[in-house]
Scaffold this motif. Structure first.
Motif, mmCIF file in Angstrom:
data_model
loop_
_atom_site.group_PDB
_atom_site.id
_atom_site.type_symbol
_atom_site.label_atom_id
_atom_site.label_comp_id
_atom_site.label_asym_id
_atom_site.label_seq_id
_atom_site.Cartn_x
_atom_site.Cartn_y
_atom_site.Cartn_z
ATOM 1 N N GLU A 99 0.831 -1.210 0.000
ATOM 2 C CA GLU A 99 0.000 0.000 0.000
ATOM 3 C C GLU A 99 0.869 1.265 0.000
ATOM 4 O O GLU A 99 0.663 2.186 -0.794
ATOM 5 C CB GLU A 99 -0.902 0.035 1.246
ATOM 6 N N ASN A 100 1.850 1.299 0.920
ATOM 7 C CA ASN A 100 2.698 2.487 1.010
ATOM 8 C C ASN A 100 3.590 2.645 -0.214
ATOM 9 O O ASN A 100 3.809 3.768 -0.685
ATOM 10 C CB ASN A 100 3.559 2.437 2.281
ATOM 11 N N ILE A 101 4.110 1.535 -0.746
ATOM 12 C CA ILE A 101 4.951 1.626 -1.950
ATOM 13 C C ILE A 101 4.122 2.184 -3.107
ATOM 14 O O ILE A 101 4.583 3.031 -3.875
ATOM 15 C CB ILE A 101 5.536 0.246 -2.321
ATOM 16 N N CYS A 102 2.894 1.734 -3.222
ATOM 17 C CA CYS A 102 2.010 2.178 -4.303
ATOM 18 C C CYS A 102 1.754 3.687 -4.217
ATOM 19 O O CYS A 102 1.839 4.398 -5.226
ATOM 20 C CB CYS A 102 0.698 1.391 -4.225
ATOM 21 N N VAL A 103 1.493 4.179 -3.023
ATOM 22 C CA VAL A 103 1.231 5.617 -2.845
ATOM 23 C C VAL A 103 2.506 6.430 -3.105
ATOM 24 O O VAL A 103 2.457 7.495 -3.746
ATOM 25 C CB VAL A 103 0.671 5.904 -1.431
ATOM 26 N N VAL A 104 3.651 5.922 -2.648
ATOM 27 C CA VAL A 104 4.924 6.618 -2.899
ATOM 28 C C VAL A 104 5.175 6.722 -4.401
ATOM 29 O O VAL A 104 5.548 7.791 -4.922
ATOM 30 C CB VAL A 104 6.089 5.891 -2.178
ATOM 31 N N ILE A 105 4.946 5.628 -5.121
ATOM 32 C CA ILE A 105 5.162 5.648 -6.579
ATOM 33 C C ILE A 105 4.198 6.628 -7.240
ATOM 34 O O ILE A 105 4.581 7.399 -8.126
ATOM 35 C CB ILE A 105 5.008 4.224 -7.160
ATOM 36 N N TRP A 106 2.953 6.624 -6.802
ATOM 37 C CA TRP A 106 1.976 7.560 -7.381
ATOM 38 C C TRP A 106 2.446 9.017 -7.184
ATOM 39 O O TRP A 106 2.401 9.814 -8.112
ATOM 40 C CB TRP A 106 0.604 7.357 -6.724
ATOM 41 N N ASN A 107 2.907 9.322 -5.961
ATOM 42 C CA ASN A 107 3.354 10.692 -5.675
ATOM 43 C C ASN A 107 4.564 11.089 -6.517
ATOM 44 O O ASN A 107 4.655 12.222 -6.991
ATOM 45 C CB ASN A 107 3.676 10.847 -4.186
ATOM 46 N N ILE A 108 5.488 10.154 -6.704
ATOM 47 C CA ILE A 108 6.681 10.432 -7.515
ATOM 48 C C ILE A 108 6.269 10.717 -8.962
ATOM 49 O O ILE A 108 6.713 11.702 -9.568
ATOM 50 C CB ILE A 108 7.649 9.226 -7.471
#
Ligand code: NI
Length: 135
Positions: A99-108
């Protein structure tokens, strides 16, 4: 007329899920194998969906070569063959769950993508377990 363009990508990374505020027993109970103190890896599969209008001049929503390069530069080079907890500043304080990796990638990626596009990210941690952001 909006159309979605999707690029798949891949990276391998190690991690450990751990909440330092909890006793070891609770960490093992909640995070299971992903709490292994000596790390373990996943073969992450990524799907980046960009939605927008077709440009009448090119017939394209977005240039897939450009999108592939963006994902390679911003995601694959950053995370591939890394220990997410130790090697990447994004997860020094943040538990590297799917979940957190997915949100980090989206933000990047969101920062690099022109405003006229909608962005949706799907991340597979295993072939059967995957997350999406936005939900
Ligand atoms: Ni894991």
């Amino acid at each position: 007329m909006k159309v979605a363009v999707i690029r798949r990508a891949h990276f391998n990374a190690a991690h450990r899920l751990h909440n330092p505020g909890w006793p070891d027993e609770k960490n093992r109970e909640v995070f299971g194998l992903c709490n292994n103190p000596n790390w373990h890896g996943h073969n992450y599969e990524l799907e980046v969906k960009v939605t927008g209008e077709i440009d009448p001049e090119t017939g394209m929503v977005v240039d897939l070569g450009w999108l592939a390069g963006l994902i390679e530069r911003e995601v694959e080079r950053r995370f591939d063959h890394k220990n997410l907890n130790l090697d990447t500043p994004e997860f020094r304080q943040l538990n590297p769950t799917a979940e957190n990796i997915c949100v980090v990638i989206w933000n990047i990626l969101r920062k690099q993508l022109p405003d006229q596009y909608d962005l949706h990210v799907r991340l597979y941690e295993t072939p059967r377990n995957f997350v999406e952001y936005p939900a």
